[in-house]
Write an enzyme that holds these catalytic residues in place. Structure first.
Site, PDB file in Angstrom:
ATOM      1  N   SER A 120      42.460  -0.620  33.872  1.00 59.02           N
ATOM      2  CA  SER A 120      41.793  -1.555  34.757  1.00 59.02           C
ATOM      3  C   SER A 120      42.625  -1.824  36.008  1.00 59.02           C
ATOM      4  CB  SER A 120      41.488  -2.834  33.966  1.00 59.02           C
ATOM      5  OG  SER A 120      40.501  -3.601  34.587  1.00 59.02           O
TER       6      SER A 120
ATOM      7  N   HIS B 267      34.731  -1.432  28.330  1.00 52.31           N
ATOM      8  CA  HIS B 267      35.711  -1.383  29.401  1.00 52.31           C
ATOM      9  C   HIS B 267      36.969  -0.688  28.889  1.00 52.31           C
ATOM     10  CE1 HIS B 267      37.973  -2.380  32.889  1.00 52.31           C
ATOM     11  NE2 HIS B 267      38.675  -3.350  32.346  1.00 52.31           N
TER      12      HIS B 267
ATOM     13  N   ASP C 116      30.907   1.268  31.688  1.00 51.07           N
ATOM     14  CA  ASP C 116      31.936   0.240  31.869  1.00 51.07           C
ATOM     15  C   ASP C 116      31.381  -0.858  32.778  1.00 51.07           C
ATOM     16  OD1 ASP C 116      34.183  -1.293  32.724  1.00 51.07           O
ATOM     17  OD2 ASP C 116      35.508   0.423  32.394  1.00 51.07           O
TER      18      ASP C 116
END
Length: 531
Positions: free
Chosen positions: A238, A493, A466
């Site tokens: 991320s 995610h 995602d």
């Protein structure tokens, strides 16, 4: 108060428990890259690059009950890395970056640095979790698994601090839904006060000015050398992909391998990323609603086209009448109901829990959604808040483009609500400037295509469904770095090293042997258990 900032970006790595499916094709060796000789650090930084870490037990580094239990492991070692607070003045104040490692059990290649994203999430926590998850993996034999709390985060000092526990409870109940000039003025006054509190409680404006990714990547390079690694091997989830891509640009000659999972597109503007993320969460909400509709007792009904309206009918009454939670000890606010829903949308494995949460809320009990919102807001069962959200805001305010025009802010909120109507409160756009507009330091980054000449091959992992970091951002990042892309079919995610054999085998082959998957490689995640 913080809604506009949190809407901009709040992805973080969530551990998945998906089973393995098929691998698309075989691996192929990466072509060797011509890498320039590593330069020596500037003389004024020599004392930082030459320092020796004093490793010891990790328990005292824990800031949460969960970390205390996790860190109480003789196989883990912890230390503090000293770095300049301001790299423009390395002779001045210093910061301490907290570091955790689990030593390799076999023929060591080097260190594998891991970061869970956020920004604001604890890399030490991820390092401890990863060391257990990889206990019988070839990765644990070949690498020291190293997690670090970026400057200002978790156990690192100075620590970013903006709200005490009582102030956090007030913040979570604050609606900020009045679009009138008086309502906008009130919200902006709160946001200005928030920025002032962050400055005072975090140790001054210079702490906040140097909290961004620009400075984190310089810390990472010092850590790389102090750990004894000629080249960096890194796994970032991320926001951690921003650290990785920024490091690749600053130190391409120092990179051995980068796995970037759940990518942020470094060229994308803050506004466009916010709008795309809003669309991503609506897509995840719609997928959840369609899955829920298969059940006769789905709280959103059996028609997915009506799911957004039904969700609003369940949650919007909370603006006038918060729901009891935890047996009446707490109350669920409207913002927390939306936050708890967003938390569950990060991972399809949470969908059954979200279904129960919405069902019990419709019956007057907000406990499940409150617990999900607690998870998002970094609140432990004892009512203590970590600094994850506060660090997120502080880092975002110097990493992201700043909006200081109310018209631009209004348009951003309007577009975000249009893309994600499930979380629209129905009161109209509150065009209040967020805390970043009042921040005591300017941004230190801006969107651009990374210049990475000499960078060896990298691996970007991107999940098709995602919600937080849409799939296309991974495609774009892989292209920007001239690296390889692993596409993963699924609804969560991030995916790397989370139990899917297809994904994990490809990632491990790359990290250990620098073997890349073939062009067009794809994996699939298993459907949600119990569905």
């Amino acid at each position: 108060m913080l809604g506009a900032v949190l809407d901009a970006l709040r992805p973080f790595a969530v551990a998945a428990c998906s089973a393995a499916l098929a691998l698309s094709g075989c691996s192929q060796p990466a072509a060797p890259a011509v890498v320039p000789q590593q330069p020596a650090p500037a003389s004024e930084l020599t004392r930082f690059y030459d320092q020796q870490l004093s490793w010891g037990p990790c328990v005292d580094y824990a800031s949460t009950p969960a970390d205390r239990a996790s860190f109480d492991d003789e196989a883990l070692q912890c230390a503090r890395l000293e770095v300049p607070l301001d790299y423009a003045a390395p002779e001045g104040r210093t910061a301490q970056v907290a570091v955790l490692r689990h030593r390799a059990t076999g023929d060591r290649i080097g260190s594998l640095l891991v970061n869970p994203g956020g920004p604001g999430a604890s890399g030490m926590s991820l390092g401890a979790t990863m060391s257990r998850r990889l206990a019988k993996s070839p990765l644990s034999e070949r690498f020291d698994v190293v997690g670090f709390d970026p400057r200002g985060v978790g156990a690192s000092t100075p620590t970013i601090d903006c709200l005490n526990d009582a102030e956090w409870e007030v913040e979570r109940a604050d609606l900020d839904i009045d679009p009138s000039p008086e309502g906008v003025a009130q919200t902006e006054a709160e946001n200005q006060q928030y920025a002032q509190r962050c400055t005072e409680r975090s140790g001054g404006a210079d702490v906040l000015a140097n909290a961004g990714t620009r400075d984190v990547v310089r810390d990472v390079d010092i850590l790389r050398q102090v750990l004894g690694d000629q080249k960096l091997t890194y796994l970032g989830y991320s926001y951690g992909t921003r650290i990785g891509s920024a490091y690749a640009e600053a130190y391409p000659q120092n990179v051995r391998a980068l796995v970037l999972d759940g990518a942020l597109d470094p060229e994308q503007t803050t506004v466009q990323r916010t709008v795309d993320q809003s669309a991503g969460f609506q897509q995840a909400f719609d997928a959840f609603a369609a899955d829920c509709a298969k059940e006769p007792n789905c709280p959103l009904g059996q028609d997915p086209a009506r799911a957004t309206a039904n969700f609003q009918a369940i949650t919007r009454p909370l603006m006038d009448r918060p729901a009891p939670a935890d047996g009446g000890a707490r109350t669920l606010s409207y913002p927390d109901a939306v936050t708890g829903t967003i938390q569950a949308l990060y991972l399809s494995d949470f969908w059954p829990l979200l279904t129960r949460g919405l069902s019990t809320l419709a019956s007057g009990d907000g406990t499940i959604l409150m617990r999900l919102a607690d998870m998002y807001n970094d609140r432990d069962p004892d009512g203590h808040y970590g600094n994850g959200i506060e660090a997120f805001v502080a880092i975002s305010c110097v990493d992201e483009e700043r909006i200081t025009d109310r018209g631009e802010q209004a348009e951003l909120i309007r577009r975000s609500n249009e893309m994600a109507p499930f979380r629209d409160d129905g009161h109209g756009v509150v065009a209040a400037l967020d805390p970043c507009a009042f921040w005591p330091a300017p941004p230190t980054s801006e969107p651009h295509v990374p210049q990475v000449e000499g960078l060896p091959p990298t691996l970007t992992v991107s999940v098709t469904g995602d919600p937080a970091t849409p799939y296309q951002a991974g495609v774009d990042l892989a292209k920007a770095l001239s690296g390889s892309l692993l596409s993963v079919e699924g609804a969560q995610h991030t995916a790397a090293l989370q139990g899917n054999t297809c994904v994990d085998d490809i990632v491990s082959a790359y990290l250990i042997d620098l073997r890349l998957p073939p062009e067009g490689a794809r994996c699939s995640l298993a459907p949600t258990p119990g569905r």
